[in-house]
Enzyme design. Structure first.
Site, PDB file in Angstrom:
ATOM      1  N   TYR A  66       0.797  -1.220   0.000  1.00  0.00           N
ATOM      2  CA  TYR A  66       0.000   0.000   0.000  1.00  0.00           C
ATOM      3  C   TYR A  66       0.832   1.275   0.000  1.00  0.00           C
ATOM      4  O   TYR A  66       0.286   2.361   0.105  1.00  0.00           O
ATOM      5  CB  TYR A  66      -0.888   0.054   1.263  1.00  0.00           C
ATOM      6  CG  TYR A  66      -1.903  -1.041   1.392  1.00  0.00           C
ATOM      7  CD1 TYR A  66      -2.631  -1.483   0.299  1.00  0.00           C
ATOM      8  CD2 TYR A  66      -2.154  -1.624   2.629  1.00  0.00           C
ATOM      9  CE1 TYR A  66      -3.581  -2.480   0.427  1.00  0.00           C
ATOM     10  CE2 TYR A  66      -3.106  -2.629   2.772  1.00  0.00           C
ATOM     11  CZ  TYR A  66      -3.815  -3.052   1.668  1.00  0.00           C
ATOM     12  OH  TYR A  66      -4.745  -4.032   1.805  1.00  0.00           O
TER      13      TYR A  66
ATOM     14  N   CYS B  72      14.800 -11.333   0.016  1.00  0.00           N
ATOM     15  CA  CYS B  72      15.459 -11.145  -1.278  1.00  0.00           C
ATOM     16  C   CYS B  72      14.515 -10.381  -2.211  1.00  0.00           C
ATOM     17  O   CYS B  72      13.948 -10.938  -3.153  1.00  0.00           O
ATOM     18  CB  CYS B  72      15.839 -12.505  -1.860  1.00  0.00           C
ATOM     19  SG  CYS B  72      16.892 -12.378  -3.300  1.00  0.00           S
TER      20      CYS B  72
ATOM     21  N   TYR C 120      -3.526  -5.837  10.185  1.00  0.00           N
ATOM     22  CA  TYR C 120      -3.140  -6.280   8.853  1.00  0.00           C
ATOM     23  C   TYR C 120      -1.650  -6.574   8.715  1.00  0.00           C
ATOM     24  O   TYR C 120      -1.136  -6.625   7.605  1.00  0.00           O
ATOM     25  CB  TYR C 120      -3.587  -5.261   7.785  1.00  0.00           C
ATOM     26  CG  TYR C 120      -5.056  -4.973   7.885  1.00  0.00           C
ATOM     27  CD1 TYR C 120      -5.994  -5.930   7.503  1.00  0.00           C
ATOM     28  CD2 TYR C 120      -5.522  -3.775   8.415  1.00  0.00           C
ATOM     29  CE1 TYR C 120      -7.347  -5.690   7.629  1.00  0.00           C
ATOM     30  CE2 TYR C 120      -6.868  -3.528   8.550  1.00  0.00           C
ATOM     31  CZ  TYR C 120      -7.782  -4.489   8.161  1.00  0.00           C
ATOM     32  OH  TYR C 120      -9.120  -4.247   8.304  1.00  0.00           O
TER      33      TYR C 120
END
Length: 461
Positions: free
Chosen positions: A362, A389, A419
């Site tokens: 986001y 990575c 979240y």
């Protein structure tokens, strides 16, 4: 900012940082609205929560670890109950759900909102009264709906014609009359990130108001008289600070209420205006209190009902992030500090996008502090990154940390209750962190840390 084909996270080269981020006078100082309510620095400069030293927590439980301030979470539940006195407050379990949290919100008198069969299973196993559970979801399966009916779930928010068909058939088979709300997309796009703005028309949730699908769904439920239509539901997005979106949403949904009354003679007794109330992740955020939200939302509903000659419906809301988000911080240990040609200092910690995907997903902003000590060195603008990575593996894009930040330091990132654990992954086969709850000098594991044995147990090849 310099544009980059891989996205904004790769393009903001330079040491200035965002315009809202100010160089702190004291790099050790905590900004109170960002942290759980019992978090302070002790006399020796170490962060404590619930009276416990974070160094002791790291030694006992390892890092990274999500640290939940139980008193903070419970006090936020009480704040919403007091602010919305007489209304129903549904904790939105998708923000973070485990059995301990279910018990906390139940004990504080809140209802619970779930949106999958798995969330429903957690709620029921923790003893949440089924009549105080609401069931969301845009694609509930027949099995999930059957389980909800058999458990006696208090209300189901229907989201499609297919779902109405499934639920009606199941209700007839069982001879039950489940209570339902119709989720309405009202064409309001909240002032938030486009990926989490859910009430505009072009998205998967609910029935369109403008296109007539919402009124058709309501008429169908009323006319078939199998399901009990209790009201309408609207959710306009997430991380919302501007109440004007709720005003427009309420006006449009109540207009539909009046249309249903005029056409079918039914005045629906309930209205759910959803959640999405914003929290402070950084100093640029200024959230409203539950009392302020309640005052504004009640006035909106009462004024519109007066204009439409409607009885004021029983109101419900669904805060998730606003309750659990500020109650949790993530504790990491620094492994590497790297100055890249004077452009930026990268502080690498032992977690990353597997325990907090929101920065990458986001473009979310977070704050951070060195938690295991204080420093007399000047602040430097740093970027806290993970061990994965992936060049987009960023936890905190820009933050001032002491110039002597070093391997072995503990870094705490606040506002990670919502979240983060619920969207965590095993990217690069990294086990997900545990969650500990701290209260009155006692820490306990509420979600245990994954191990490599857990990862291998699922690999049957």
């Amino acid at each position: 900012m310099r544009a980059h084909e891989a996205g904004a996270l790769h393009g903001d080269i330079g040491s200035r940082g965002p315009a809202w981020l100010r160089t702190p006078v004291d790099v050790n100082a905590l900004v109170p609205q960002l942290w759980p309510r019992t978090v302070v620095r002790s006399a020796d400069g170490v962060l404590t929560v619930g009276g416990l030293d974070v160094r002791a927590l790291a030694a006992e439980f390892g890092t990274p670890v999500y640290v939940l301030d139980e008193e903070d979470l419970r006090s936020r539940c009480r704040d919403f109950r007091a602010g919305f006195s007489g209304d129903d407050v549904y904790y939105a379990g998708k923000a973070f759900l485990c059995r301990a949290v279910v018990r906390m919100v139940n004990e504080e008198g809140l209802h619970l909102d779930v949106c999958t069969g798995g969330e429903l299973a957690v709620a029921l196993s923790a003893g949440m009264p089924p009549e105080r559970i609401g069931f969301h979801g845009n694609n509930k399966s027949v099995a999930e709906l059957a389980r909800a009916l058999d458990a006696g779930v208090g209300r189901i928010i229907v989201d499609s014609v297919d779902e109405i068909d499934r639920l009606t058939a199941l209700a007839r088979e069982r001879g039950v009359r489940p209570k339902v709300l119709v989720r309405v997309t009202v064409g309001v796009e909240a002032h938030t990130h486009e990926f989490i703005a859910t009430a505009h028309e072009d998205q998967k949730f609910g029935f369109s108001l403008a296109g007539g699908a919402a009124v058709a769904a309501a008429f169908r439920i009323i006319d078939e008289d199998v399901l009990e239509l209790r009201g309408l539901h609207s959710h306009i997005g997430s991380q919302i600070f501007d109440a004007s979106g709720f005003e427009v949403s309420a006006r449009r949904v109540l207009g539909l209420q009046a249309q249903i009354r005029d056409a079918r003679g039914v005045e629906l007794p309930e209205l759910d205006l959803g959640g999405g109330f914003g929290i402070a992740y950084t100093t640029q955020d200024d959230p409203s209190t539950p009392q302020e939200l309640a005052k504004r939302m009640h006035k909106i509903v009462e004024d519109e009902c007066f204009a439409l000659a409607l009885r004021v419906p029983h109101l419900s809301i669904e805060p998730g992030r606003a309750i659990v988000g500020p109650a949790v911080f993530t504790l990491y240990q620094v492994g590497t500090v790297k100055d890249v040609d004077g452009l930026r200092t990268y502080v690498s910690v032992d977690g990353g996008m597997s325990d907090n995907i929101r920065t990458a997903l986001y473009d979310a902003s977070y704050s951070a502090t060195v938690a295991s000590r204080t420093s007399a060195t000047p602040p430097i603008l740093a970027r806290v990154v993970g061990k994965h990575c992936e060049s987009g593996d960023i936890v905190v894009k820009d933050e001032f940390l002491p110039a002597d930040v070093q391997p072995g330091d503990l870094v705490a990132v606040p506002g990670t209750g919502a979240y983060c654990r619920s969207m965590a992954s095993n990217y690069n086969h990294v086990p997900r962190p545990g969650v500990i709850a701290v209260r009155d000098g006692v820490a306990r594991v509420i979600v245990r840390r994954e191990t490599e044995d857990d990862l291998l147990a699922l690999d049957v090849g």
